[in-house]
Design a protein around this motif. Structure first.
Motif, PDB file in Angstrom:
ATOM      1  N   SER A 335      28.259  34.459  39.007  1.00  0.00           N
ATOM      2  CA  SER A 335      29.175  33.654  38.777  1.00  0.00           C
ATOM      3  C   SER A 335      30.853  34.479  38.455  1.00  0.00           C
ATOM      4  CB  SER A 335      29.405  33.909  36.861  1.00  0.00           C
ATOM      5  OG  SER A 335      29.412  34.101  36.784  1.00  0.00           O
ATOM      6  N   PRO A 336      31.694  33.403  38.712  1.00  0.00           N
ATOM      7  CA  PRO A 336      33.014  33.942  38.912  1.00  0.00           C
ATOM      8  C   PRO A 336      33.666  34.484  37.642  1.00  0.00           C
ATOM      9  CG  PRO A 336      33.042  31.567  39.237  1.00  0.00           C
ATOM     10  CD  PRO A 336      31.720  31.864  39.174  1.00  0.00           C
ATOM     11  N   VAL A 337      33.255  34.884  36.854  1.00  0.00           N
ATOM     12  CA  VAL A 337      33.358  35.104  35.322  1.00  0.00           C
ATOM     13  C   VAL A 337      32.675  36.242  35.402  1.00  0.00           C
ATOM     14  CG1 VAL A 337      32.984  35.256  32.732  1.00  0.00           C
ATOM     15  CG2 VAL A 337      33.685  33.061  34.041  1.00  0.00           C
ATOM     16  N   VAL A 338      31.598  36.492  35.498  1.00  0.00           N
ATOM     17  CA  VAL A 338      30.893  37.931  36.182  1.00  0.00           C
ATOM     18  C   VAL A 338      32.022  38.954  36.825  1.00  0.00           C
ATOM     19  CG1 VAL A 338      28.505  38.777  36.668  1.00  0.00           C
ATOM     20  CG2 VAL A 338      28.718  36.717  35.069  1.00  0.00           C
ATOM     21  N   GLN A 339      32.428  38.320  37.818  1.00  0.00           N
ATOM     22  CA  GLN A 339      32.683  38.715  39.097  1.00  0.00           C
ATOM     23  C   GLN A 339      34.142  39.452  38.201  1.00  0.00           C
ATOM     24  OE1 GLN A 339      31.886  40.234  42.111  1.00  0.00           O
ATOM     25  NE2 GLN A 339      30.960  38.327  42.945  1.00  0.00           N
ATOM     26  N   LEU A 340      34.380  37.969  37.339  1.00  0.00           N
ATOM     27  CA  LEU A 340      36.097  39.131  36.322  1.00  0.00           C
ATOM     28  C   LEU A 340      35.585  40.425  35.851  1.00  0.00           C
ATOM     29  CD1 LEU A 340      39.677  38.212  36.091  1.00  0.00           C
ATOM     30  CD2 LEU A 340      38.161  37.025  34.135  1.00  0.00           C
ATOM     31  N   ASN A 341      34.804  39.655  35.473  1.00  0.00           N
ATOM     32  CA  ASN A 341      34.391  40.738  33.940  1.00  0.00           C
ATOM     33  C   ASN A 341      34.031  42.541  34.691  1.00  0.00           C
ATOM     34  OD1 ASN A 341      34.652  39.313  31.722  1.00  0.00           O
ATOM     35  ND2 ASN A 341      32.420  38.291  31.649  1.00  0.00           N
ATOM     36  N   ARG A 342      33.230  42.463  35.571  1.00  0.00           N
ATOM     37  CA  ARG A 342      32.789  43.309  36.369  1.00  0.00           C
ATOM     38  C   ARG A 342      34.267  44.126  36.803  1.00  0.00           C
ATOM     39  NH1 ARG A 342      32.545  44.228  41.660  1.00  0.00           N
ATOM     40  NH2 ARG A 342      31.575  45.879  43.020  1.00  0.00           N
ATOM     41  N   ALA A 343      35.280  42.874  37.744  1.00  0.00           N
ATOM     42  CA  ALA A 343      36.327  44.074  38.002  1.00  0.00           C
ATOM     43  C   ALA A 343      37.209  44.648  37.116  1.00  0.00           C
ATOM     44  CB  ALA A 343      37.278  42.847  38.731  1.00  0.00           C
ATOM     45  N   GLU A 353      44.869  50.100  39.589  1.00  0.00           N
ATOM     46  CA  GLU A 353      44.840  49.169  40.879  1.00  0.00           C
ATOM     47  C   GLU A 353      43.418  49.153  41.693  1.00  0.00           C
ATOM     48  OE1 GLU A 353      47.308  48.270  43.932  1.00  0.00           O
ATOM     49  OE2 GLU A 353      48.054  50.418  42.743  1.00  0.00           O
ATOM     50  N   ALA A 354      42.815  49.515  41.406  1.00  0.00           N
ATOM     51  CA  ALA A 354      40.842  49.044  42.135  1.00  0.00           C
ATOM     52  C   ALA A 354      41.040  47.832  41.725  1.00  0.00           C
ATOM     53  CB  ALA A 354      40.062  49.732  41.544  1.00  0.00           C
ATOM     54  N   GLY A 355      41.407  47.445  39.707  1.00  0.00           N
ATOM     55  CA  GLY A 355      41.460  46.385  38.956  1.00  0.00           C
ATOM     56  C   GLY A 355      41.523  45.247  39.811  1.00  0.00           C
ATOM     57  N   LEU A 356      42.834  45.546  39.537  1.00  0.00           N
ATOM     58  CA  LEU A 356      44.156  44.560  40.640  1.00  0.00           C
ATOM     59  C   LEU A 356      43.217  44.104  41.377  1.00  0.00           C
ATOM     60  CD1 LEU A 356      46.411  42.769  39.948  1.00  0.00           C
ATOM     61  CD2 LEU A 356      47.851  44.591  41.285  1.00  0.00           C
ATOM     62  N   THR A 357      43.203  45.188  42.680  1.00  0.00           N
ATOM     63  CA  THR A 357      42.150  44.438  44.633  1.00  0.00           C
ATOM     64  C   THR A 357      41.030  43.819  43.822  1.00  0.00           C
ATOM     65  OG1 THR A 357      43.032  46.951  45.154  1.00  0.00           O
ATOM     66  CG2 THR A 357      41.456  45.523  46.152  1.00  0.00           C
ATOM     67  N   HIS A 358      40.208  43.554  42.594  1.00  0.00           N
ATOM     68  CA  HIS A 358      39.122  43.035  42.627  1.00  0.00           C
ATOM     69  C   HIS A 358      39.309  42.508  41.916  1.00  0.00           C
ATOM     70  CE1 HIS A 358      37.122  46.488  43.334  1.00  0.00           C
ATOM     71  NE2 HIS A 358      36.063  45.841  44.358  1.00  0.00           N
ATOM     72  N   ILE A 359      40.578  41.745  41.230  1.00  0.00           N
ATOM     73  CA  ILE A 359      40.813  40.370  40.712  1.00  0.00           C
ATOM     74  C   ILE A 359      41.347  39.523  41.544  1.00  0.00           C
ATOM     75  CG2 ILE A 359      42.042  39.586  38.023  1.00  0.00           C
ATOM     76  CD1 ILE A 359      41.633  42.043  37.028  1.00  0.00           C
ATOM     77  N   ASP A 360      42.134  39.796  42.388  1.00  0.00           N
ATOM     78  CA  ASP A 360      42.734  39.455  42.718  1.00  0.00           C
ATOM     79  C   ASP A 360      41.664  38.537  44.427  1.00  0.00           C
ATOM     80  OD1 ASP A 360      45.037  39.709  42.650  1.00  0.00           O
ATOM     81  OD2 ASP A 360      46.191  41.116  43.689  1.00  0.00           O
ATOM     82  N   ALA A 361      41.063  39.505  44.544  1.00  0.00           N
ATOM     83  CA  ALA A 361      39.719  38.445  45.434  1.00  0.00           C
ATOM     84  C   ALA A 361      39.024  37.784  44.632  1.00  0.00           C
ATOM     85  CB  ALA A 361      38.800  39.735  45.326  1.00  0.00           C
ATOM     86  N   VAL A 362      38.588  38.033  42.715  1.00  0.00           N
ATOM     87  CA  VAL A 362      37.566  36.917  42.403  1.00  0.00           C
ATOM     88  C   VAL A 362      39.162  35.458  42.188  1.00  0.00           C
ATOM     89  CG1 VAL A 362      37.065  35.867  40.198  1.00  0.00           C
ATOM     90  CG2 VAL A 362      36.811  38.806  41.273  1.00  0.00           C
ATOM     91  N   LEU A 363      40.742  35.522  42.513  1.00  0.00           N
ATOM     92  CA  LEU A 363      41.538  34.446  41.709  1.00  0.00           C
ATOM     93  C   LEU A 363      41.425  33.194  43.232  1.00  0.00           C
ATOM     94  CD1 LEU A 363      43.768  36.261  39.334  1.00  0.00           C
ATOM     95  CD2 LEU A 363      42.918  33.844  39.566  1.00  0.00           C
ATOM     96  N   GLU A 364      41.156  34.993  44.641  1.00  0.00           N
ATOM     97  CA  GLU A 364      41.859  33.698  45.719  1.00  0.00           C
ATOM     98  C   GLU A 364      40.399  33.057  46.391  1.00  0.00           C
ATOM     99  OE1 GLU A 364      41.275  36.726  48.440  1.00  0.00           O
ATOM    100  OE2 GLU A 364      43.337  38.207  47.930  1.00  0.00           O
ATOM    101  N   HIS A 365      39.565  32.938  45.315  1.00  0.00           N
ATOM    102  CA  HIS A 365      38.398  31.959  45.386  1.00  0.00           C
ATOM    103  C   HIS A 365      38.312  30.510  45.060  1.00  0.00           C
ATOM    104  CE1 HIS A 365      34.782  34.502  47.791  1.00  0.00           C
ATOM    105  NE2 HIS A 365      35.960  35.447  47.183  1.00  0.00           N
ATOM    106  N   GLY A 366      39.032  30.949  43.809  1.00  0.00           N
ATOM    107  CA  GLY A 366      39.950  29.252  43.270  1.00  0.00           C
ATOM    108  C   GLY A 366      39.371  29.126  42.529  1.00  0.00           C
ATOM    109  N   GLU A 367      38.164  29.705  41.505  1.00  0.00           N
ATOM    110  CA  GLU A 367      37.224  28.788  40.683  1.00  0.00           C
ATOM    111  C   GLU A 367      38.318  29.107  39.362  1.00  0.00           C
ATOM    112  OE1 GLU A 367      33.906  29.989  43.569  1.00  0.00           O
ATOM    113  OE2 GLU A 367      36.021  30.698  43.115  1.00  0.00           O
TER     114      GLU A 367
END
Length: 419
Positions: A335-343, A353-367
């Motif tokens: 789920s997107p929320v699990v992906q966010l928590n992982r980021a 910096e690494a966290g921001l890259t992963h958070i941006d990737a999650v937000l790009e999906h739009g959910e």
């Protein structure tokens, strides 16, 4: 008995109602096949006890007395209805026959009562009912909360909630939905729906959607009570894992807000305020669930919570283990929320910096475009990187998306600090 004894009887009945009304109601619903008739009959039985017990004395085993009295009250009600509706006659005869056989045999009463509670939980969470009815019915019929209490917790009007419950009961009656524990083949899917309802109740109490309070203890308490009941009745690994998860989260309650009600993040919490008894119980349950090797998402989330619970500070938290657990969780619950928590966990392990890259990737999906915690997490990465303007913009976006007052105050304070 004296008048003072009448007051003692009232206190005893209040205690019996708190502890046993769920069991009694569940049994009456099985015996009568009607939610409303069972509720009405149970309340009449308690009223009868208040009237009779001061004179006749308290029965040795009050619960069967209350069930039997309620059943006879229901038969009286149906007899009155039968004068106007001949179709009620057959039901009255059936219940009278059932009553006489029940009085001849009180064997395995405890087992049947607990089975009744399990049947009631599965009935309230039946897949034929709409999801919003699952929570309302479970809190009303299994937990005994009033319509007003449930409506307040879920920010709806008592009238709307009452209509939801009435429609659900009508659907159970008219379908008809069988009052039973699912077969072994149906159980995994049906149990999943029940656990989802319990966790939804817990989350609404743990992180209230809107309002002045961060948490609502009455809802987290009810969810944990339901979790304990399910663990006793159906000790499956994921049931145990969910109870563990709720206890580990609840252990932090006292540290999550300041005396004046401000939100305190995990990294700033006074860990001496964490409830060590709940942590110990949660960890013991987690170990039991993990040993089964048949666990799922609730147990993995409990394992993540346990790593936090057992760390003395954020600095010594094993973020590598937390990321590894999130990696497993993402595979079974992507789920997107699990992906966010992982980021966020990756940011704690590898830097913002690494966290921001992963958070941006999650937000790009739009959910998660309207999920304030995603924008708050992104803002935190920008803040830690010294990118003040971007941090302020993301905090303001998060602020516009939340209605919970302590969260709003926290975000406003972060924006002030950036200035």
């Amino acid at each position: 008995m004296s008048e003072r004894s009448t007051e003692q009887i009232r206190e005893l009945l209040d205690s019996l109602y708190r502890v046993d009304s769920g069991r009694i109601l569940a049994t009456l619903i099985r015996l009568l096949g009607d939610f409303d008739l069972a509720e009405e009959a149970m309340h009449e039985a308690f009223a009868a006890a208040l009237s009779l017990w001061p004179r006749s004395g308290v029965p040795g085993n009050p619960r069967p007395w209350l069930i039997s009295t309620a059943r006879f009250k229901a038969i009286d009600t149906l007899r009155r209805r039968a004068r106007f509706d001949a179709s009620q006659d057959e039901l009255v005869r059936y219940l009278e026959a059932q009553s006489s056989s029940a009085e001849r045999s009180n064997e395995n009463e405890e087992d049947s009562l607990e089975d009744d509670r399990l049947r009631l939980i599965f009935t309230c969470c039946h897949p034929s009912l709409p999801p919003e009815a699952h929570v309302a019915l479970t809190l009303r019929e299994v937990c005994g909360l009033t319509t007003e209490e449930i409506a307040k917790a879920f920010l709806t009007t008592p009238r709307t909630l009452a209509q939801r419950i009435v429609r659900a009961k009508a659907k159970i009656r008219d379908t008809p939905i069988r009052y039973e524990v699912p077969s072994p083949q149906e159980l995994p899917e049906r149990l999943g729906a029940v656990l989802q309802v319990v966790y939804l109740v817990f989350n609404e109490g743990y992180s209230a959607a809107v309002g002045a309070e961060v948490t609502r203890a009455e809802l987290t308490d009810e969810a944990i009570r339901l979790g304990r009941l399910l663990t006793e009745l159906r000790p499956e690994p994921e049931v145990i894992g969910l109870l563990s998860l709720m206890l580990l989260h609840e252990s932090r309650r006292a540290a999550r807000t300041s005396p004046t009600g401000e939100l305190i993040l995990l990294e700033n919490q006074d860990r001496s305020l964490w409830n060590r008894q709940q942590i110990a119980e949660g960890v013991a349950l987690l170990e039991k669930a993990l040993k089964s090797r048949r666990f799922g998402s609730y147990t993995l989330q409990a394992a993540i919570a346990a790593v936090h619970a057992e760390a003395e500070s954020v600095a010594v938290t094993d973020w590598g283990q937390i990321v590894a657990l999130y990696d497993r969780l993402v595979r079974i619950q992507p789920s997107p929320v699990v992906q966010l928590n992982r980021a966020v966990a990756i940011a704690m392990r590898d830097g913002p910096e690494a966290g921001l890259t992963h958070i941006d990737a999650v937000l790009e999906h739009g959910e998660l475009a309207d999920y304030y915690l995603a924008h708050s997490a992104r803002a935190d990465m920008y803040r830690r990187l010294g990118r003040t303007a971007e941090a302020r913009s993301s905090y303001e976006k998060a602020l516009a998306l939340t209605q919970q007052e302590p969260e709003r105050q926290f975000l406003q304070e972060r924006i002030r600090q950036l200035k």
